[in-house]
Motif scaffolding. Sequence first.
Motif, PDB file in Angstrom:
ATOM      1  N   GLU A  77      10.666  -5.503  -2.875  1.00  0.00           N
ATOM      2  CA  GLU A  77       9.803  -6.602  -2.452  1.00  0.00           C
ATOM      3  C   GLU A  77       9.973  -6.916  -0.964  1.00  0.00           C
ATOM      4  N   GLN A  78      11.231  -7.073  -0.520  1.00  0.00           N
ATOM      5  CA  GLN A  78      11.465  -7.384   0.888  1.00  0.00           C
ATOM      6  C   GLN A  78      11.065  -6.227   1.797  1.00  0.00           C
ATOM      7  N   ILE A  79      11.348  -5.005   1.370  1.00  0.00           N
ATOM      8  CA  ILE A  79      11.018  -3.844   2.196  1.00  0.00           C
ATOM      9  C   ILE A  79       9.506  -3.720   2.360  1.00  0.00           C
ATOM     10  N   TYR A  80       8.772  -3.882   1.289  1.00  0.00           N
ATOM     11  CA  TYR A  80       7.317  -3.751   1.386  1.00  0.00           C
ATOM     12  C   TYR A  80       6.718  -4.865   2.258  1.00  0.00           C
ATOM     13  N   LYS A  81       7.312  -6.054   2.194  1.00  0.00           N
ATOM     14  CA  LYS A  81       6.814  -7.148   3.023  1.00  0.00           C
ATOM     15  C   LYS A  81       6.985  -6.820   4.510  1.00  0.00           C
ATOM     16  N   GLN A  82       8.150  -6.214   4.873  1.00  0.00           N
ATOM     17  CA  GLN A  82       8.338  -5.830   6.277  1.00  0.00           C
ATOM     18  C   GLN A  82       7.401  -4.683   6.659  1.00  0.00           C
ATOM     19  N   ILE A 112      21.285  13.575   1.749  1.00  0.00           N
ATOM     20  CA  ILE A 112      20.920  14.212   3.016  1.00  0.00           C
ATOM     21  C   ILE A 112      20.614  13.117   4.042  1.00  0.00           C
ATOM     22  N   VAL A 113      21.132  13.275   5.231  1.00  0.00           N
ATOM     23  CA  VAL A 113      20.785  12.391   6.348  1.00  0.00           C
ATOM     24  C   VAL A 113      19.687  13.084   7.153  1.00  0.00           C
ATOM     25  N   ILE A 114      18.543  12.426   7.257  1.00  0.00           N
ATOM     26  CA  ILE A 114      17.386  12.987   7.957  1.00  0.00           C
ATOM     27  C   ILE A 114      17.067  12.079   9.136  1.00  0.00           C
ATOM     28  N   THR A 115      17.076  12.631  10.333  1.00  0.00           N
ATOM     29  CA  THR A 115      16.699  11.881  11.534  1.00  0.00           C
ATOM     30  C   THR A 115      15.510  12.566  12.174  1.00  0.00           C
ATOM     31  N   ILE A 116      14.457  11.810  12.425  1.00  0.00           N
ATOM     32  CA  ILE A 116      13.251  12.349  13.055  1.00  0.00           C
ATOM     33  C   ILE A 116      12.915  11.542  14.294  1.00  0.00           C
ATOM     34  N   HIS A 117      12.509  12.243  15.351  1.00  0.00           N
ATOM     35  CA  HIS A 117      12.110  11.622  16.619  1.00  0.00           C
ATOM     36  C   HIS A 117      10.683  12.043  16.936  1.00  0.00           C
ATOM     37  N   GLY A 118       9.940  11.185  17.580  1.00  0.00           N
ATOM     38  CA  GLY A 118       8.571  11.539  17.966  1.00  0.00           C
ATOM     39  C   GLY A 118       7.799  10.331  18.437  1.00  0.00           C
ATOM     40  N   SER A 119       6.505  10.377  18.265  1.00  0.00           N
ATOM     41  CA  SER A 119       5.636   9.288  18.701  1.00  0.00           C
ATOM     42  C   SER A 119       4.572   9.033  17.652  1.00  0.00           C
ATOM     43  N   PHE A 120       3.966   7.857  17.729  1.00  0.00           N
ATOM     44  CA  PHE A 120       2.866   7.526  16.823  1.00  0.00           C
ATOM     45  C   PHE A 120       1.852   6.690  17.589  1.00  0.00           C
ATOM     46  N   GLU A 121       0.679   6.615  17.033  1.00  0.00           N
ATOM     47  CA  GLU A 121      -0.393   5.812  17.620  1.00  0.00           C
ATOM     48  C   GLU A 121      -0.689   4.640  16.698  1.00  0.00           C
ATOM     49  N   GLU A 122      -0.673   3.433  17.235  1.00  0.00           N
ATOM     50  CA  GLU A 122      -1.021   2.255  16.440  1.00  0.00           C
ATOM     51  C   GLU A 122      -2.531   2.221  16.256  1.00  0.00           C
ATOM     52  N   THR A 123      -2.970   2.189  15.000  1.00  0.00           N
ATOM     53  CA  THR A 123      -4.407   2.265  14.712  1.00  0.00           C
ATOM     54  C   THR A 123      -5.003   0.948  14.246  1.00  0.00           C
ATOM     55  N   ALA A 124      -4.184   0.026  13.744  1.00  0.00           N
ATOM     56  CA  ALA A 124      -4.707  -1.258  13.263  1.00  0.00           C
ATOM     57  C   ALA A 124      -3.592  -2.283  13.240  1.00  0.00           C
ATOM     58  N   GLN A 125      -3.986  -3.565  13.240  1.00  0.00           N
ATOM     59  CA  GLN A 125      -3.023  -4.651  13.196  1.00  0.00           C
ATOM     60  C   GLN A 125      -2.338  -4.700  11.828  1.00  0.00           C
ATOM     61  N   PRO A 126      -1.162  -5.342  11.730  1.00  0.00           N
ATOM     62  CA  PRO A 126      -0.462  -5.446  10.446  1.00  0.00           C
ATOM     63  C   PRO A 126      -1.314  -6.148   9.384  1.00  0.00           C
ATOM     64  N   GLU A 127      -1.032  -5.841   8.129  1.00  0.00           N
ATOM     65  CA  GLU A 127      -1.749  -6.497   7.026  1.00  0.00           C
ATOM     66  C   GLU A 127      -1.469  -7.991   7.014  1.00  0.00           C
ATOM     67  N   ILE A 128      -0.215  -8.364   7.266  1.00  0.00           N
ATOM     68  CA  ILE A 128       0.133  -9.786   7.351  1.00  0.00           C
ATOM     69  C   ILE A 128       0.926 -10.005   8.636  1.00  0.00           C
ATOM     70  N   SER A 129       0.738 -11.179   9.230  1.00  0.00           N
ATOM     71  CA  SER A 129       1.446 -11.504  10.457  1.00  0.00           C
ATOM     72  C   SER A 129       2.835 -12.000  10.116  1.00  0.00           C
ATOM     73  N   GLU A 130       3.770 -11.804  11.093  1.00  0.00           N
ATOM     74  CA  GLU A 130       5.131 -12.321  10.880  1.00  0.00           C
ATOM     75  C   GLU A 130       5.151 -13.833  10.764  1.00  0.00           C
ATOM     76  N   THR A 131       4.121 -14.496  11.271  1.00  0.00           N
ATOM     77  CA  THR A 131       4.094 -15.968  11.256  1.00  0.00           C
ATOM     78  C   THR A 131       3.344 -16.506  10.048  1.00  0.00           C
ATOM     79  N   GLN A 132       3.012 -15.627   9.100  1.00  0.00           N
ATOM     80  CA  GLN A 132       2.309 -16.073   7.905  1.00  0.00           C
ATOM     81  C   GLN A 132       3.199 -15.921   6.681  1.00  0.00           C
ATOM     82  N   ASP A 133       3.018 -16.794   5.737  1.00  0.00           N
ATOM     83  CA  ASP A 133       3.743 -16.658   4.490  1.00  0.00           C
ATOM     84  C   ASP A 133       2.872 -15.926   3.479  1.00  0.00           C
TER      85      ASP A 133
END
Length: 617
Positions: free
Chosen positions: A396-401, A432-453
């Motif tokens: 629950e907490q992970i999906y919210k973040q 297994i410990v998996i570490t990945i490095h790279g880049s991403f492109e932000e395509t849309a705003q978050p589903e919920i804002s950090e300032t919203q409940d």
Amino acid sequence: MSYRGRGRGGGYNGNYHPGNQGRNSFADHQQNVDSFVAANAYPVEIAGWDGANSPSECINFISRKCRVIVTNYSVDNNTRLLKGYVKNESQANTLLNWSGVKFAGQSLRFAKGPSALSNQITGTKPSGASNNTIETITEFLKSRYQMENKMLNLSNVKQDPTLNSLGFFGSVSVSSKFFPALMKIASDLKLDVASVDLSSNELNDLQSLSSMAQTFPKLQNLSLSNNQFSKIKAFETWRHKLNFLRELILFNNPLVQTTNPAEIQSIKLELMKSFPRLVVLNGEVLRNEQVLHANSTFPFEAPQPMFFQDEDVRVLSTNFITNFLNLWDTNRAGLMVLYQNESQFSMQLDSSQPFLIDENSNSSNTDYGNYIANSRNLARVSSAKMRMSKVAVGQEQIYKQFQQLPRTKHDIVNKPGAFSMECCKFPTLNGIVITIHGSFEETAQPEISETQDSHGSGRGGPRFPSHSRPKKAALAKKCFDRTFLVIPGPNGSLIVASDLLLVRPYSDEMPWNQTATTAPGSAPIPNVPGAMPIQPPTSAGAGAPAPALNPTVADLPAELKTRLQPVQQEILVKIVLETKLNLDFALMLCEQSNWNYDQSVINFKNSASSLPRDAFI
């Protein structure tokens, strides 16, 4: 007395933000340079001002009467004309309409251009060349630049007749803005500079030259002789910025004219701290260059983008990452089957690294508004309670973040070379410990804002009106590092025990990219004794002889020397050194890029992953 609540941001009205102080000062400095160049764009001349006690009285009168501000003004001692600059031609035309206005008992005459009235007085013909500020500084830089030596001679600039005649050093305030403007224009010209001579410029600090570290970051040799440096503190401006500076000349400065051995040694130590690759000071060798080079060189010969402990680890980790990033970009709810009640996720933000401007969108990637609230950067968050509250535990907490982070796109399928992975076994949990490095492109705003409940309303409820809520953060490219601890689950499935995400500013230069070994403007690869020179290609494509690792223009085949211009020959050799392409493919790249070096590098980076192996040396 309490200052709480005064204004929108309390006692300080929300105008002071310590975290943004450096960025704002840089932006203000850049704005001042731009304003200086823009405000001094069009030259004018004024006659009939001699009835005043000083030129400033006439300038102030013009500002009040004509509503036009004349800047950077000076008096021509030969013609007694008052010369200056206005912002644009429209303001110059306004002054022309005021010709004949009375000032101190005389009629003022105005003219556009740097020598319109001068030519009338001296009887010379007007020149057709444009002499506005940008063009004047551009021509000055070109005249002082020696391409063959990569040398920019900026010595004794105040005695340059052209700059003096245009009043660049007519006052202290104007003089202080000259070098920042010059560095900005030099940056736009993309001059390949390894050495700069700044001798005899009456310098006692480096404030006006602070931007030189950004303009010439690969600078190797610098002369500051015959100036007025008296304190070692002056070099704090460039501390850890000119990291490739090899030789520094400070002759005839008060700083180095001391005879106290302890002071001399202290100066040497401080300069070596400020410039980590400094070897020669005033002709004296300070340290062993070979040892210094060995200590500052990356210890691994060829960094690899992928590391897997064994074949089983490679298969499991690559399949996991491919599926995970696909769901992360398209359906984060589908990832929840990988997390259990004890699984943990945390996100950290590192905004301290240098940022770039995205060439495609022409926007910076410095807006971190979607990440700050959940960031668990231990260098910034010291409270133990706060640190624990930013760790999401359970589905629950992970999906919210996850919902509070922007939607993204990881182009790992089309650009696998832009990503790097290290994967090894974790015997304690058989994982297994998996570490990945790279880049991403932000395509849309978050589903919920950090300032919203969970109900979608602000945490502060009706206390905060809609107009005071922060605006949405701008979307841009970002780089990331993500580390998973994956352990076996029931029925042969995988479970994510730990998930750490680090977000940082975007950069298209990846350390595992073997082609980015020599940056433009850096020192050339030294000649290797016995190295084979470039051989003439027998045919295009496969089978063509490969060039050596250190070709020069002299090594090019006679056929190419006849066919190509000298500038094209230099570009071709630089591309071979930069990309490690063989001669056929390097020539093809230059021709398709219209012999533009910067465009050739961009085109190569965009297509490097799709080139065949025999395209390289």
